[in-house]
Write a protein that holds these residues in place. Structure first.
Motif, mmCIF file in Angstrom:
data_model
loop_
_atom_site.group_PDB
_atom_site.id
_atom_site.type_symbol
_atom_site.label_atom_id
_atom_site.label_comp_id
_atom_site.label_asym_id
_atom_site.label_seq_id
_atom_site.Cartn_x
_atom_site.Cartn_y
_atom_site.Cartn_z
ATOM 1 N N LYS A 46 -2.312 1.061 -8.995
ATOM 2 C CA LYS A 46 -0.913 0.961 -8.389
ATOM 3 C C LYS A 46 -0.749 -0.416 -7.507
ATOM 4 N N LEU A 83 -9.793 2.813 0.076
ATOM 5 C CA LEU A 83 -9.492 1.679 0.273
ATOM 6 C C LEU A 83 -9.999 1.217 1.521
ATOM 7 N N GLU A 102 -6.251 7.880 -1.116
ATOM 8 C CA GLU A 102 -6.342 6.577 -1.806
ATOM 9 C C GLU A 102 -6.700 5.698 -0.584
ATOM 10 N N ARG A 103 -5.903 5.593 0.464
ATOM 11 C CA ARG A 103 -5.939 4.565 1.471
ATOM 12 C C ARG A 103 -7.477 4.973 2.196
ATOM 13 N N SER A 159 -7.336 4.200 -9.696
ATOM 14 C CA SER A 159 -5.938 4.546 -9.173
ATOM 15 C C SER A 159 -5.394 3.540 -8.473
ATOM 16 N N ILE A 160 -6.204 3.112 -7.276
ATOM 17 C CA ILE A 160 -5.858 2.013 -6.437
ATOM 18 C C ILE A 160 -5.628 0.722 -7.096
ATOM 19 N N HIS A 178 -10.465 7.184 -7.903
ATOM 20 C CA HIS A 178 -9.646 6.859 -6.810
ATOM 21 C C HIS A 178 -9.531 5.348 -7.009
ATOM 22 N N LEU A 182 0.093 4.196 -2.482
ATOM 23 C CA LEU A 182 -1.238 4.713 -2.493
ATOM 24 C C LEU A 182 -1.162 6.457 -1.722
ATOM 25 N N SER A 183 -1.930 7.127 -2.032
ATOM 26 C CA SER A 183 -1.848 8.416 -1.430
ATOM 27 C C SER A 183 -2.872 8.060 -0.310
ATOM 28 N N LEU A 209 0.903 -1.240 0.115
ATOM 29 C CA LEU A 209 -0.028 0.010 -0.132
ATOM 30 C C LEU A 209 0.844 1.257 -0.109
#
Length: 232
Positions: free
Chosen positions: A208, A175, A171-172, A204-205, A201, A167-168, A164
């Motif tokens: 990544k 999630l 984004e966390r 993107s998650i 988001h 992740l920004s 993780l």
């Protein structure tokens, strides 16, 4: 758990010297260390050149602290560390200082996570005798002391292993709400953002986390599983 021996120097008063056992296959370094500790008022009750010898010294002498190299004969891999782990299991009252020339974070984690009275120092970074002696006493009294270089390596290793990390913070958050079972609309309401922003988001998650879109695996579920694994 085995109780501390009633004659432990740490319970008999400051006038009784600390009792230490040494284990290193480098005889010159071992003798120099013994001389250094003895001159500082520490009693060296025994020395060993290999793991079996150290275990015998500990069983017979019940030292307050063991100073042991990680790499020892016959393979020079982790015999010293294995001996330290056994000592911690069988004699939990004995403090342990790993004194090594090598960074072995992955192998030493089990011991470092084992509670108080644990130290790990790199030989090449010990530059002050008085500070080293003080560290020996602190570990014997229950402190945990780890060389800053090892701390840096440990943090870096955990970052490398953290799926993780890329992740920004937002984004966390998304999630984490996915792990709670919220839909994109529900996540949007919770975070006060539009559903379209949530979808961006989520995409993107998944990108990544390198979760390929396949017929067999639901990427959203797999992302949540990775989140829960990282949180444990």
């Amino acid at each position: 758990m085995e109780s501390r021996a009633p004659n432990s120097s740490r319970e008999r008063g400051a006038e009784v010297p600390l009792r230490v056992a040494l284990a290193d296959d480098d005889v010159l370094l071992r003798e120099a260390l013994a001389t250094l500790l003895t001159s500082a008022g520490i009693e060296v009750i025994g020395q060993a050149a290999d793991a079996p010898g150290l275990l015998a010294v500990v069983t017979a002498g019940r030292p307050d602290l063991v100073v042991v190299d990680i790499r020892m004969p016959p393979t020079h891999t982790a015999e010293g560390l294995d001996a330290a782990l056994r000592i911690r299991r069988e004699h939990p009252e004995t403090a342990i200082l790993l004194l090594s020339a090598h960074v072995e974070v992955d192998h030493a984690l089990e011991l470092l996570d084992g509670g108080k009275g644990i130290g790990y120092l790199l030989k090449g970074r010990v530059t002050d005798v008085a500070d080293f002696v003080d560290t020996v006493h602190r570990i014997a009294n229950g402190a945990s002391v780890i060389d800053p270089a090892l701390v840096h390596e440990l943090v870096a290793a955990r970052r490398r292993d953290d799926p993780l990390e890329a992740l920004s913070s937002r984004e966390r958050e998304v999630l984490a709400l996915m792990a709670e079972g919220l839909s994109n609309a529900g996540i949007g309401r919770r975070l006060w953002i539009t559903e379209g922003t949530v979808e961006k988001h989520v995409r993107s998650i998944l990108t990544k986390l390198d979760l390929a879109d396949t017929a067999d695996d639901h990427r959203r579920v797999r992302a949540v599983i990775m989140f829960l694994d990282a949180a444990t």
